[in-house]
Design an enzyme around this catalytic site. Structure first.
Site, short mmCIF file in Angstrom:
data_model
loop_
_atom_site.label_atom_id
_atom_site.label_comp_id
_atom_site.label_asym_id
_atom_site.label_seq_id
_atom_site.Cartn_x
_atom_site.Cartn_y
_atom_site.Cartn_z
CG HIS A 29 22.19 1.83 39.18
ND1 HIS A 29 22.59 1.99 40.84
CD2 HIS A 29 21.52 0.28 39.36
CE1 HIS A 29 21.53 0.65 41.41
NE2 HIS A 29 21.01 0.38 40.51
CG HIS A 48 15.54 -1.24 44.31
ND1 HIS A 48 15.05 0.01 43.97
CD2 HIS A 48 16.64 -2.10 43.87
CE1 HIS A 48 16.25 -0.47 43.05
NE2 HIS A 48 16.67 -1.54 43.01
#
Length: 625
Positions: free
Chosen positions: A262, A493
């Site tokens: 990630h 985000h």
């Protein structure tokens, strides 16, 4: 147990955390085979992403207008609705978010999928033909949008932004709110340096789109893509990269189930030096278009003179050695040369601390190298105990949520919060138990009224299966609001964590990171607290006032210093893009403070249930399918 709102009703289970809950992780790659070129585009985009993003992609291609009978037929489809939920206003669609990936290999087209190859970041591939050209890609509406978003370049190297923290540009907001923001094309601009090679660390890659973001003169330079894809997803990425002889792939090892790669970072090697960019955006067009994202852009690190000892060029924050340690954790040959390059450059101007997570089970002092224990260690060593700060609140803001247990005592308000409330090497105090915790996560209304409409919820993959087992968590939730940066309608985000004074005007520290609110990202203790288990790769930077003491900031013609460690704090900048001059030392928090708690009608956005009782900004409904 059930809850109701203007959108309908959903049933909440009272069961404790199950084994499946422990496997929950954020944005896990879908287990279904990814489509190749020429296949039905409604299967999803041609890159690895969560099921929530796939649903948003399909809904953008096939929107359902408010009041359409199509919504009723899709919701009532036996394929998507469990019989036990037939009477619910909110249908809970089935999901494989918590199931184990299966190898469902599918042929991705004719020809051989290329093996992962390695091209030196210093030199182009010697065996590559000089006349080898990337495929000619048709110009799309997407290209026009990103071209418009890339403003005239400006000098990022001056002292007007000593923190080097930026937001991404957002299409569709007032121009003044994009002044000083960055698009990926700005970051890759030749005005920042003459690029020799680059490494892109990320979760989602749209390779064709990424190549187009580089200036034409740099598109044949070596690019290393560091990813976490496996099986068919890996084959799909290889297929995307196949036309580009200058692109190499590096697969991050994910030996613990349900982990993800990630981390979002760029390493940019220039003739003039090296730059590191740590950010929160996937390398896909949607993440750089109408979302709130964060970027830390390093100074240009000059090359050290030949023969300089290896311990030279370090910063007071140990950023250089920490970055090398992070890259070495991959145990990947293609990253060894990048660690050598880093060693050859002068990082002494770095003022932030690196906070990373890598998959593994860590014991003893090694626990303090990663995850929330890394944050705990830095706060212990580089902050001082100030009694008045003991009850200063913690703010956490994120775009996804993992399974955190049956109640707050299982992880959130014990081991995780214990790391965030540390004040110097003072030990745990009674007052720290009462530290307020404000968690910011968008409501359904936030998403419905956003620039993207309901599809913005594709990047907020909080599932009903997880939410229904931790209803207690929602009492901590606060709405998303960002009038200060003009981004209230640009869904976040970005992920940020910070500690603020009770009046929210001063800040003890600030962290921007890829890590969402999950055990997979931050780590969870095992074996009676003797072992920290982390599933995923994450990366962020921590801003501490003490690390800016030596940084002279010229404001007008005066010279000001931040105050000595122990009593120093950042001031919170009132308006991120205000024309009114504020002190250079004010930190630009990208959203409104204090955060506003959910009211009785607010519900957190949950991606895999339909919203059909009110249209979004495009006149559409949301029916995940």
């Amino acid at each position: 147990m059930s809850q109701e709102s203007n959108y309908g009703k959903w049933t909440v289970s009272s069961s404790d955390e199950s084994e499946d809950d422990k496997k929950t992780h954020l944005e896990k790659p879908s287990t279904s085979s990814l489509p190749s070129f020429g296949q039905d585009v409604l299967n999803g985009p041609g890159y690895t992403c969560s099921d929530a993003r796939k649903a948003a992609y399909r809904r953008k291609l096939s929107p359902i207008k408010f009041g359409s009978k199509k919504a009723t037929s899709e919701i009532s489809s036996p394929k998507r609705q469990k019989s036990s939920q037939e009477d619910l206003g909110w249908c809970l669609s089935s999901s494989d978010e918590e199931s184990h990936p299966k190898d469902q290999s599918r042929q991705l087209g004719k020809g051989t999928v290329k093996e992962e190859k390695y091209t030196s970041p210093k030199e182009p591939s010697e065996h590559r033909s000089n006349d080898c050209q990337p495929p000619v890609l048709p110009k799309t509406e997407e290209d026009s949008e990103t071209s418009d978003e890339a403003q005239e370049p400006w000098d990022l190297l001056d002292e007007k932004n000593p923190f080097r923290f930026y937001l991404t540009k957002v299409s569709g907001i007032m121009p003044k709110y994009n002044s000083g923001a960055l698009h990926i094309k700005d970051i890759l601009s030749p005005l920042f340096g003459t690029l020799l090679s680059s490494a892109q660390f990320n979760y989602c890659f749209d390779v064709d789109w990424l190549v187009r973001q580089y200036p034409v003169e740099f598109r044949k330079k070596p690019i290393l893509l560091v990813h976490g894809d496996k099986r068919e997803a890996k084959a799909r990425l290889q297929e995307q990269a196949k036309p580009y002889e200058n692109i190499s792939l590096c697969q991050a090892k994910l030996d613990i189930a349900f982990g993800t790669h990630h981390t979002k970072m760029m390493l940019l090697l220039y003739e003039e030096g090296l730059r590191v960019v740590i950010h929160t955006s996937n390398l896909i067009q949607a993440d750089w278009h109408q979302k709130t994202q964060g970027i830390w852009l390093s100074p240009l690190y000059p090359r050290l003179p030949y023969g300089t000892p290896s311990d030279y060029g370090e910063s007071s924050t140990n950023f250089k050695s920490d970055l090398i340690s992070y890259l070495m954790a991959y145990n990947a040959p293609s990253l060894k040369e990048w660690t050598d390059i880093i060693q050859e450059h002068d990082f002494s101007e770095t003022r932030v601390y690196l906070i990373g997570s890598t998959p593994g089970r860590f014991q003893g002092s090694h626990k303090e190298d990663w995850g929330h224990f890394r944050l705990r260690k830095l706060l212990k060593e580089y902050t001082s105990f100030v009694p008045e700060q003991q009850c200063w609140p913690i703010v956490g803001q994120f775009s996804s949520i993992g399974s955190l247990g049956a109640d707050e005592s299982k992880w959130l308000c014990t081991e995780f919060k214990d790391s965030l409330v540390v004040l110097g090497n003072h030990g745990k105090t009674q007052g720290q138990q009462d530290v307020p915790l404000h968690l910011i996560y968008p409501t359904v209304e936030n998403v419905r009224k956003s620039l993207e409409g309901y599809p913005a919820g594709g990047s907020l993959p909080y599932s009903s299966q997880t939410a229904e087992k931790q209803l207690w968590l929602h009492s901590y939730f606060h709405k998303w609001s960002a009038e200060t940066s003009g981004r209230t309608n640009a869904m976040p985000h970005i992920k940020t964590y910070m500690r603020l004074s009770p009046d929210f005007t001063k800040m003890a520290w600030f962290l921007v990171t890829s890590a969402n609110l999950s055990k997979a990202a931050w780590g969870a203790l095992e074996k009676n607290g003797t072992q920290l288990m982390i599933r995923s790769y994450e990366l962020g930077v921590l801003f501490l006032p003490s690390s800016f003491i030596k940084k002279i900031i010229k404001e007008e013609e005066a010279v000001c210093y931040l105050r000595p460690m122990g009593i120093d704090t950042f001031k919170v900048k009132r308006k991120v893009f205000s024309e009114n001059r504020e002190p250079t030392t004010s930190f630009p928090v990208p959203y409104d403070l204090p955060p506003e708690i959910y009211d009785s009608k607010d519900r957190p956005w949950i991606w895999n249930i339909p919203y059909i009782k009110a249209p979004d900004t495009h006149g559409n409904m949301w029916v995940p399918s």
